[in-house]
Design a protein around this motif. Structure first.
Motif, PDB file in Angstrom:
ATOM      1  N   GLU A 249      60.034 -83.902  65.349  1.00  0.00           N
ATOM      2  CA  GLU A 249      59.084 -84.941  64.950  1.00  0.00           C
ATOM      3  C   GLU A 249      59.018 -86.044  65.994  1.00  0.00           C
ATOM      4  O   GLU A 249      57.943 -86.591  66.268  1.00  0.00           O
ATOM      5  CB  GLU A 249      59.476 -85.520  63.586  1.00  0.00           C
ATOM      6  CG  GLU A 249      58.575 -86.636  63.072  1.00  0.00           C
ATOM      7  CD  GLU A 249      57.136 -86.188  62.828  1.00  0.00           C
ATOM      8  OE1 GLU A 249      56.264 -87.071  62.680  1.00  0.00           O
ATOM      9  OE2 GLU A 249      56.869 -84.961  62.795  1.00  0.00           O
TER      10      GLU A 249
ATOM     11  N   ARG B 269      51.802 -88.054  71.006  1.00  0.00           N
ATOM     12  CA  ARG B 269      50.593 -88.719  70.512  1.00  0.00           C
ATOM     13  C   ARG B 269      50.503 -90.156  71.027  1.00  0.00           C
ATOM     14  O   ARG B 269      49.407 -90.679  71.256  1.00  0.00           O
ATOM     15  CB  ARG B 269      50.599 -88.713  68.978  1.00  0.00           C
ATOM     16  CG  ARG B 269      49.427 -89.474  68.348  1.00  0.00           C
ATOM     17  CD  ARG B 269      48.138 -88.674  68.339  1.00  0.00           C
ATOM     18  NE  ARG B 269      48.232 -87.589  67.375  1.00  0.00           N
ATOM     19  CZ  ARG B 269      47.958 -87.726  66.068  1.00  0.00           C
ATOM     20  NH1 ARG B 269      47.569 -88.885  65.573  1.00  0.00           N
ATOM     21  NH2 ARG B 269      48.060 -86.670  65.276  1.00  0.00           N
ATOM     22  N   LEU B 270      51.638 -90.813  71.210  1.00  0.00           N
ATOM     23  CA  LEU B 270      51.648 -92.226  71.588  1.00  0.00           C
ATOM     24  C   LEU B 270      51.616 -92.449  73.097  1.00  0.00           C
ATOM     25  O   LEU B 270      51.465 -93.584  73.550  1.00  0.00           O
ATOM     26  CB  LEU B 270      52.894 -92.907  71.003  1.00  0.00           C
ATOM     27  CG  LEU B 270      52.980 -92.920  69.467  1.00  0.00           C
ATOM     28  CD1 LEU B 270      54.346 -93.429  69.023  1.00  0.00           C
ATOM     29  CD2 LEU B 270      51.868 -93.754  68.867  1.00  0.00           C
TER      30      LEU B 270
ATOM     31  N   ARG C  45      56.790 -84.868  68.722  1.00  0.00           N
ATOM     32  CA  ARG C  45      55.394 -84.862  68.278  1.00  0.00           C
ATOM     33  C   ARG C  45      54.794 -86.269  68.342  1.00  0.00           C
ATOM     34  O   ARG C  45      53.684 -86.467  68.842  1.00  0.00           O
ATOM     35  CB  ARG C  45      55.316 -84.312  66.850  1.00  0.00           C
ATOM     36  CG  ARG C  45      53.896 -84.080  66.342  1.00  0.00           C
ATOM     37  CD  ARG C  45      53.918 -83.393  64.990  1.00  0.00           C
ATOM     38  NE  ARG C  45      54.216 -84.332  63.917  1.00  0.00           N
ATOM     39  CZ  ARG C  45      53.273 -84.978  63.206  1.00  0.00           C
ATOM     40  NH1 ARG C  45      51.983 -84.785  63.480  1.00  0.00           N
ATOM     41  NH2 ARG C  45      53.613 -85.788  62.229  1.00  0.00           N
ATOM     42  N   ARG C  46      55.552 -87.246  67.852  1.00  0.00           N
ATOM     43  CA  ARG C  46      55.027 -88.615  67.844  1.00  0.00           C
ATOM     44  C   ARG C  46      54.924 -89.185  69.259  1.00  0.00           C
ATOM     45  O   ARG C  46      53.957 -89.874  69.593  1.00  0.00           O
ATOM     46  CB  ARG C  46      55.905 -89.505  66.967  1.00  0.00           C
ATOM     47  CG  ARG C  46      55.880 -89.108  65.513  1.00  0.00           C
ATOM     48  CD  ARG C  46      56.373 -90.201  64.591  1.00  0.00           C
ATOM     49  NE  ARG C  46      56.514 -89.709  63.222  1.00  0.00           N
ATOM     50  CZ  ARG C  46      56.646 -90.479  62.150  1.00  0.00           C
ATOM     51  NH1 ARG C  46      56.684 -91.800  62.293  1.00  0.00           N
ATOM     52  NH2 ARG C  46      56.774 -89.956  60.944  1.00  0.00           N
TER      53      ARG C  46
ATOM     54  N   LEU D 156      64.044 -90.155  63.160  1.00  0.00           N
ATOM     55  CA  LEU D 156      63.313 -88.898  63.280  1.00  0.00           C
ATOM     56  C   LEU D 156      64.238 -87.753  63.681  1.00  0.00           C
ATOM     57  O   LEU D 156      65.324 -87.972  64.222  1.00  0.00           O
ATOM     58  CB  LEU D 156      62.207 -89.037  64.330  1.00  0.00           C
ATOM     59  CG  LEU D 156      61.233 -90.219  64.149  1.00  0.00           C
ATOM     60  CD1 LEU D 156      60.287 -90.302  65.331  1.00  0.00           C
ATOM     61  CD2 LEU D 156      60.473 -90.090  62.836  1.00  0.00           C
TER      62      LEU D 156
ATOM     63  N   ASP E 205      54.085 -92.692  58.601  1.00  0.00           N
ATOM     64  CA  ASP E 205      53.773 -91.453  59.300  1.00  0.00           C
ATOM     65  C   ASP E 205      53.270 -91.731  60.714  1.00  0.00           C
ATOM     66  O   ASP E 205      53.187 -92.885  61.151  1.00  0.00           O
ATOM     67  CB  ASP E 205      52.764 -90.629  58.512  1.00  0.00           C
ATOM     68  CG  ASP E 205      51.446 -91.386  58.258  1.00  0.00           C
ATOM     69  OD1 ASP E 205      51.196 -92.414  58.930  1.00  0.00           O
ATOM     70  OD2 ASP E 205      50.675 -90.932  57.400  1.00  0.00           O
ATOM     71  N   LEU E 206      52.956 -90.672  61.420  1.00  0.00           N
ATOM     72  CA  LEU E 206      52.499 -90.791  62.803  1.00  0.00           C
ATOM     73  C   LEU E 206      51.222 -91.622  62.901  1.00  0.00           C
ATOM     74  O   LEU E 206      51.062 -92.430  63.814  1.00  0.00           O
ATOM     75  CB  LEU E 206      52.274 -89.398  63.398  1.00  0.00           C
ATOM     76  CG  LEU E 206      51.611 -89.313  64.772  1.00  0.00           C
ATOM     77  CD1 LEU E 206      52.331 -90.160  65.800  1.00  0.00           C
ATOM     78  CD2 LEU E 206      51.539 -87.855  65.224  1.00  0.00           C
TER      79      LEU E 206
ATOM     80  N   PHE F 294      62.463 -96.440  67.142  1.00  0.00           N
ATOM     81  CA  PHE F 294      62.438 -95.626  65.935  1.00  0.00           C
ATOM     82  C   PHE F 294      63.723 -95.761  65.105  1.00  0.00           C
ATOM     83  O   PHE F 294      63.822 -95.183  64.019  1.00  0.00           O
ATOM     84  CB  PHE F 294      62.200 -94.151  66.279  1.00  0.00           C
ATOM     85  CG  PHE F 294      60.759 -93.820  66.542  1.00  0.00           C
ATOM     86  CD1 PHE F 294      59.800 -93.952  65.553  1.00  0.00           C
ATOM     87  CD2 PHE F 294      60.352 -93.373  67.794  1.00  0.00           C
ATOM     88  CE1 PHE F 294      58.471 -93.635  65.788  1.00  0.00           C
ATOM     89  CE2 PHE F 294      59.022 -93.060  68.043  1.00  0.00           C
ATOM     90  CZ  PHE F 294      58.075 -93.194  67.042  1.00  0.00           C
TER      91      PHE F 294
ATOM     92  N   ASP G 173      52.193 -95.231  62.900  1.00  0.00           N
ATOM     93  CA  ASP G 173      52.769 -95.627  64.191  1.00  0.00           C
ATOM     94  C   ASP G 173      51.676 -95.819  65.236  1.00  0.00           C
ATOM     95  O   ASP G 173      51.678 -96.801  65.983  1.00  0.00           O
ATOM     96  CB  ASP G 173      53.763 -94.561  64.680  1.00  0.00           C
ATOM     97  CG  ASP G 173      55.091 -94.612  63.962  1.00  0.00           C
ATOM     98  OD1 ASP G 173      55.424 -95.670  63.392  1.00  0.00           O
ATOM     99  OD2 ASP G 173      55.806 -93.599  63.979  1.00  0.00           O
ATOM    100  N   GLU G 174      50.741 -94.879  65.284  1.00  0.00           N
ATOM    101  CA  GLU G 174      49.672 -94.980  66.278  1.00  0.00           C
ATOM    102  C   GLU G 174      48.787 -96.194  66.012  1.00  0.00           C
ATOM    103  O   GLU G 174      48.378 -96.895  66.954  1.00  0.00           O
ATOM    104  CB  GLU G 174      48.831 -93.710  66.295  1.00  0.00           C
ATOM    105  CG  GLU G 174      47.779 -93.736  67.396  1.00  0.00           C
ATOM    106  CD  GLU G 174      47.016 -92.426  67.534  1.00  0.00           C
ATOM    107  OE1 GLU G 174      46.420 -92.213  68.606  1.00  0.00           O
ATOM    108  OE2 GLU G 174      47.033 -91.615  66.579  1.00  0.00           O
TER     109      GLU G 174
END
Length: 360
Positions: free
Chosen positions: A206, A213-214, A209-210, A202, A173-174, A198, A177-178
Motif C-alpha cells: 500500500e 500516486r503522489l 501504491r500511494r 501502511l 484512503d489514498l 505516514f 492523501d492526494e
C-alpha cells in the motif's frame, strides 16, 4: 573551584502536561498536549544539567519519573562523564534491553549530563563538541491538515521563512492523501520542500501504491511508510520509490541505525535524541551517517538538536514542533526559517511558574 570535574549529587524528574500551539493529528489519533518529563541533574559544584523527554501519552509519565529517579539514585557520587555513564547503564540494562521507557530514561539522563558539562565551562554544547553554533534550516511540522481551516497557519509558517513543511498522511484512503498533498502544494508553491509522514501506518504494498500516486507533487520525502522495525519492508518500498524515504525516529540507539543502514532501509535518517541514546548516541550515529553519505535530520527536541546538527557532517533539516515552549524560560527562536543553537550546554532553562501550573 574547578568546575570541569563534576560529580552527580542528585537527580530530579518532574512530569508536566504542557499545552501546544496546535493539535497534531496522525494516522492513530490526535496529540493535544505534550506530556513531558523534565530532568535536573544536580552536581557537587552547584551546576545543574537539564533535559526533557516526551512521553507521547500521560500514562507514561509516572513510570518515566520513577525510572529516572531510581536510575539517578544509582548514579549518585559518580563523575559526570557521559561515555562512561552510558557504558555503565548499558551493562545495567543489557539483559532487559534498551527499547521503550528504559531507553527514553537513559537518553534523557545522557542529555542532562552533557548539558551539565556545557554549563560548567560556560560553553554551548556545540562548542564543547568542537563546533560553532550556526543556523540550521528548519521545517515546520504539522499533523494531518485541513487545507482550508489551516491555511492561515500554513501561510504564517511561510512568513516565518520556513523552507519546508511536513504534514501527516495515512489517516484516510489514498484519495484523501492526494487531496491534502495537492492542496498544500498549491498553497505553498513549488519552491518549498513538502514532506509527508505516514507514521508507520501502511504495509509495503500500500505504501508503494500511494507513493506512486503522489509522485507528481514533488514531495521532498516520504517518512516512515511502514512499521519502523520492518527494515525489509522499508528497503522494499525504497527500491521502487520515486520519492526519497526518510526514517529513524523509532530506531533505538546506534545499533538500530547500523542495522537499518546495512539493510538499505532509507535514503535519509532522522534520529530522535530521546531514543538514539541522547548526545552520546547521536554522535555515534552521525559517524555512521557520514561514512554512508546519508543526510541526517532531527526528530523533535529542536533546542538540543540545533547543537547536534551543527556538528553533524551530513546535517540536513531540523524539525520544529514546539512541544516544550510553554515551560521554557527561553523558547527556541525561528529566524528566517532557521534555528541556531544558543545558551550554555543545551541552552535549557525552566519557567518554574509554568512548570508549577502544568505539573501532571
Amino acid at each position: 573551584m574547578d568546575k570541569s570535574n563534576l560529580t552527580i549529587r542528585s537527580v530530579r524528574a518532574r512530569a508536566v502536561d504542557a499545552p501546544i500551539s496546535r493539535p497534531v493529528k496522525n494516522a492513530f489519533g490526535v496529540i493535544r498536549s505534550a506530556p513531558l518529563v523534565l530532568i535536573d541533574v544536580m552536581t557537587d559544584q552547584d551546576v545543574t544539567g537539564r533535559s526533557y523527554i516526551f512521553g507521547y501519552a500521560r500514562l507514561t509519565l509516572k513510570p518515566l519519573v520513577q525510572l529516572i529517579s531510581d536510575i539517578g539514585a544509582d548514579l549518585t557520587g559518580k563523575p559526570v562523564a557521559p561515555f562512561d555513564l552510558m557504558a555503565q547503564m548499558d551493562a545495567k540494562f543489557r539483559l532487559l534491553g534498551w527499547q521503550g521507557l528504559v531507553g527514553m530514561a537513559v537518553s534523557g539522563l545522557d542529555m542532562a549530563f552533557w548539558d551539565a558539562l556545557g554549563q560548567a565551562v560556560a560553553q554551548p554544547l556545540t562548542a564543547l563538541l568542537g563546533g560553532t553554533p550556526r543556523p540550521i534550516r528548519a521545517y515546520d511540522s504539522y499533523g494531518a491538515v485541513d487545507p482550508v481551516a489551516d491555511e492561515k497557519d500554513l501561510r504564517r509558517s511561510l512568513d516565518q521563512g520556513f523552507r519546508g513543511i511536513k504534514i501527516k498522511g495515512g489517516d484516510g484512503d489514498l484519495a484523501n492523501d492526494e487531496r491534502l498533498v495537492k492542496a498544500v502544494r498549491s498553497l505553498i508553491g513549488p519552491d518549498i520542500a513538502l514532506m509527508l509522514d505516514f507514521n508507520q501506518s501502511l504495509d509495503p504494498s500500500e505504501a508503494s501504491r500511494r507513493i506512486n500516486r503522489l509522485a507528481p507533487y514533488d514531495l521532498h520525502w516520504i517518512e516512515e511508510p511502514v512499521a519502523a522495525e520492518n527494515l525489509e519492508g522499508h528497503a522494499k518500498v525504497r527500491e521502487t520509490s520515486p520519492i526519497s524515504i526518510q526514517s529513524g525516529e523509532n530506531w533505538w540507539f546506534p545499533r538500530g541505525f547500523a542495522e537499518a543502514i546495512a539493510s538499505g532501509a532509507s535514503d535519509f535518517i532522522m534520529p530522535d535524541l530521546m531514543k538514539v541514546g541522547g548526545v552520546t548516541g547521536w554522535l555515534r550515529v552521525a559517524g555512521q551517517a557520514e561514512a554512508a553519505s546519508i543526510p541526517m535530520s532531527s526528530h523533535l527536541f529542536a533546542e538540543a538538536s540545533a547543537h547536534m546538527l551543527a556538528v553533524t557532517p551530513t546535517a540536513h533539516w531540523i524539525e520544529y514542533l514546539d512541544l516544550a515552549r510553554a515551560i521554557l524560560a527561553e523558547p527556541v527562536e525561528i529566524v528566517d526559517g532557521t534555528i541556531t543553537a544558543r545558551g550554555h550546554g543545551l541552552g535549557l532553562s525552566w519557567d518554574e511558574a509554568a512548570v508549577a501550573k502544568y505539573l501532571a
